[in-house]
Write a protein that holds these residues in place. Sequence first.
Motif, PDB file in Angstrom:
ATOM      1  N   LEU A 262       0.849  -1.190   0.000  1.00  0.00           N
ATOM      2  CA  LEU A 262       0.000   0.000   0.000  1.00  0.00           C
ATOM      3  C   LEU A 262       0.889   1.246   0.000  1.00  0.00           C
ATOM      4  N   ILE A 263       0.421   2.310  -0.632  1.00  0.00           N
ATOM      5  CA  ILE A 263       1.163   3.565  -0.678  1.00  0.00           C
ATOM      6  C   ILE A 263       0.463   4.584   0.228  1.00  0.00           C
ATOM      7  N   ALA A 264       1.227   5.145   1.173  1.00  0.00           N
ATOM      8  CA  ALA A 264       0.674   6.154   2.080  1.00  0.00           C
ATOM      9  C   ALA A 264       0.734   7.529   1.429  1.00  0.00           C
ATOM     10  N   VAL A 265      -0.357   8.276   1.523  1.00  0.00           N
ATOM     11  CA  VAL A 265      -0.429   9.611   0.926  1.00  0.00           C
ATOM     12  C   VAL A 265      -1.410  10.448   1.742  1.00  0.00           C
ATOM     13  N   SER A 266      -1.148  11.727   1.852  1.00  0.00           N
ATOM     14  CA  SER A 266      -2.002  12.584   2.674  1.00  0.00           C
ATOM     15  C   SER A 266      -3.035  13.335   1.850  1.00  0.00           C
ATOM     16  N   THR A 267      -4.162  13.626   2.491  1.00  0.00           N
ATOM     17  CA  THR A 267      -5.074  14.626   1.954  1.00  0.00           C
ATOM     18  C   THR A 267      -4.391  15.988   2.056  1.00  0.00           C
ATOM     19  N   THR A 268      -4.946  16.989   1.437  1.00  0.00           N
ATOM     20  CA  THR A 268      -4.434  18.351   1.583  1.00  0.00           C
ATOM     21  C   THR A 268      -5.030  18.979   2.847  1.00  0.00           C
ATOM     22  N   PRO A 269      -4.439  20.061   3.351  1.00  0.00           N
ATOM     23  CA  PRO A 269      -4.976  20.716   4.548  1.00  0.00           C
ATOM     24  C   PRO A 269      -6.406  21.210   4.347  1.00  0.00           C
ATOM     25  N   GLU A 270      -7.068  21.508   5.458  1.00  0.00           N
ATOM     26  CA  GLU A 270      -8.444  22.001   5.395  1.00  0.00           C
ATOM     27  C   GLU A 270      -8.538  23.306   4.619  1.00  0.00           C
ATOM     28  N   SER A 271      -7.571  24.193   4.817  1.00  0.00           N
ATOM     29  CA  SER A 271      -7.572  25.489   4.142  1.00  0.00           C
ATOM     30  C   SER A 271      -6.936  25.376   2.762  1.00  0.00           C
ATOM     31  N   SER A 273      -5.580  27.610   1.143  1.00  0.00           N
ATOM     32  CA  SER A 273      -4.397  28.461   1.047  1.00  0.00           C
ATOM     33  C   SER A 273      -3.152  27.786   1.628  1.00  0.00           C
ATOM     34  N   ASP A 274      -3.340  26.672   2.309  1.00  0.00           N
ATOM     35  CA  ASP A 274      -2.221  25.943   2.908  1.00  0.00           C
ATOM     36  C   ASP A 274      -1.784  24.840   1.950  1.00  0.00           C
ATOM     37  N   THR A 275      -0.591  24.944   1.429  1.00  0.00           N
ATOM     38  CA  THR A 275      -0.072  23.936   0.485  1.00  0.00           C
ATOM     39  C   THR A 275       1.157  23.240   1.058  1.00  0.00           C
ATOM     40  N   SER A 276       1.229  23.145   2.382  1.00  0.00           N
ATOM     41  CA  SER A 276       2.426  22.616   3.037  1.00  0.00           C
ATOM     42  C   SER A 276       2.565  21.103   2.903  1.00  0.00           C
ATOM     43  N   TYR A 277       1.491  20.412   2.608  1.00  0.00           N
ATOM     44  CA  TYR A 277       1.555  18.968   2.400  1.00  0.00           C
ATOM     45  C   TYR A 277       0.365  18.527   1.563  1.00  0.00           C
ATOM     46  N   GLY A 278       0.454  17.307   1.042  1.00  0.00           N
ATOM     47  CA  GLY A 278      -0.652  16.755   0.266  1.00  0.00           C
ATOM     48  C   GLY A 278      -0.646  17.133  -1.201  1.00  0.00           C
ATOM     49  N   TYR A 279       0.426  17.776  -1.657  1.00  0.00           N
ATOM     50  CA  TYR A 279       0.496  18.191  -3.056  1.00  0.00           C
ATOM     51  C   TYR A 279       1.756  17.653  -3.729  1.00  0.00           C
ATOM     52  N   TRP A 280       1.640  17.392  -5.033  1.00  0.00           N
ATOM     53  CA  TRP A 280       2.790  17.211  -5.921  1.00  0.00           C
ATOM     54  C   TRP A 280       2.794  18.454  -6.806  1.00  0.00           C
ATOM     55  N   GLY A 281       3.635  19.421  -6.444  1.00  0.00           N
ATOM     56  CA  GLY A 281       3.574  20.701  -7.137  1.00  0.00           C
ATOM     57  C   GLY A 281       2.252  21.362  -6.821  1.00  0.00           C
ATOM     58  N   SER A 282       1.442  21.597  -7.841  1.00  0.00           N
ATOM     59  CA  SER A 282       0.120  22.197  -7.635  1.00  0.00           C
ATOM     60  C   SER A 282      -1.002  21.167  -7.714  1.00  0.00           C
ATOM     61  N   THR A 283      -0.646  19.889  -7.819  1.00  0.00           N
ATOM     62  CA  THR A 283      -1.627  18.813  -7.977  1.00  0.00           C
ATOM     63  C   THR A 283      -1.801  18.045  -6.672  1.00  0.00           C
ATOM     64  N   VAL A 313      -7.378  11.940   6.963  1.00  0.00           N
ATOM     65  CA  VAL A 313      -8.582  11.772   6.145  1.00  0.00           C
ATOM     66  C   VAL A 313      -9.644  12.797   6.495  1.00  0.00           C
ATOM     67  N   GLN A 314      -9.721  13.207   7.776  1.00  0.00           N
ATOM     68  CA  GLN A 314     -10.764  14.143   8.200  1.00  0.00           C
ATOM     69  C   GLN A 314     -10.625  15.516   7.542  1.00  0.00           C
ATOM     70  N   ASN A 315      -9.423  15.875   7.079  1.00  0.00           N
ATOM     71  CA  ASN A 315      -9.250  17.171   6.402  1.00  0.00           C
ATOM     72  C   ASN A 315     -10.208  17.325   5.234  1.00  0.00           C
TER      73      ASN A 315
END
Length: 340
Positions: A262-271, A273-283, A313-315
Motif C-alpha cells: 500500500l502507498i501512504a499519501v495525505s489529503t491536503t490541509p483544510e484550508s 491556502s495551505d499547500t504545506s503537504y498533500g500536493y505534488w507541485g500544484s496537484t 482523512v478528516q481534512n
Amino acid sequence: MKNKLKTALGLFAMGSLAMVSCTDVESVEIVQPTVEETYPESYAAYVQALNEYKASDHKIVYAWFDNSEKVPQSAGQHITSIPDSVDVISMMYPESLAEFELNDMEEVRGKGTKVVYTVSVPDIEQAWVDQQFANGGDQSTMTSEFNAYLQTQLDALFACSASFDGVIVEFVGQDPTFMTETTLAAYEAKQNIVLNAVSTWKNANADKILTWQGKPQNLTDKSILTSCDCIILDIDDVEDTNRLMLTVQQALTEGVPTDNILIAVSTTPESSSDTSYGYWGSTRALGEVANWVSAGYPATDGFTRAGIAIYNVQNDYYATGGLYTYVKEAINTLNPAPTK
C-alpha cells in the motif's frame, strides 16, 4: 458484484433524499427516523453489498482519523462520516475511547470496515528525545535506558488492542548495510524489542489485522512481514511517479513480500491556502497516487499495487463541506465502489 453494489447504493440514496423533505418549521424537538428505520430493506441490501465488496478482490483503502476530540461538535468528528468504502480506519488516539467512539466503531464494523490504531516506534523515539532534552540529558548515550523505555511504551500501546480489530506497526529504522559491528548490535537490540513485542501480540491475537508501515528494507530480520496483511510504504519526499516507483523498488529487498504493498499519501490541509503537504507541485497527491496504484501491472512491476493509505482523512471532510470529495474520487479511481 459491482452492479449489485450500485443498485443497493441507488436504493439507499433514494431513501436518503426522501428523508430530507421530512422537516417541521415549528419550534419543537423532532426526532427524525433514520434511513435504516425508514427503508430497512434497502438499507439491509446496501450493507450486504458493502460487506460482499470488502470481502472481494479489490484495491484496499486505509485511512488515519484524528479522534482527539472526545466531545464531538460536528459529524466530521465521527468515523461514521468517513466514506463507507474505506476498508480500514486507524484511530490516532486509541488510549481513551469515549462511549460515542465505541458506538461508532460498532456501526462501521457492520459495514465491513475494520478499526485499528498505530503503534509508532518513531513517535516513541521522538518522545524519548524530547524527554531527555527537557531533562538536560543526552539520549545518544542512554541505549539501555531507552530500550527499557521502548519496552514499557510498547507494552502500554499493545494493551489498547482489546477494543480494536488490529494494529499498524510503524518502524522506519536505519539502513544497516554499512553499520559497524557495535552499531549494528545496538540497532538489532532495539529492533528485536519491537519484533518480540509484535510477535507476542500477534500470537495472542491471531484473528486480528497486523499491518507494517515504514521502510521494511531496514529490518535485518524480516520474518514478521509474512504475518502482515499489508505493508504500507511512506512517500514523504516523493513528488512524481518516477520517484514513487524508485521508493517502492528500494523497499522491496529480499524477504519483503511483494503482493500486499500500500502507498501512504495525505489529503491536503483544510484550508485551500495551505499547500504545506498533500500536493505534488500544484496537484493533489491523493489523486496522483490513486491513479498510479490503479494503473499497476504486477506481471511487469514485480509487485502488486494493492491499495493506498490516507493520512489526515478528516481534512477532506472539512475542506469539501462534509462530502469527502477527494477521498471518494480516489476510492472510485481504485475501485467502482459505493460512496455516501
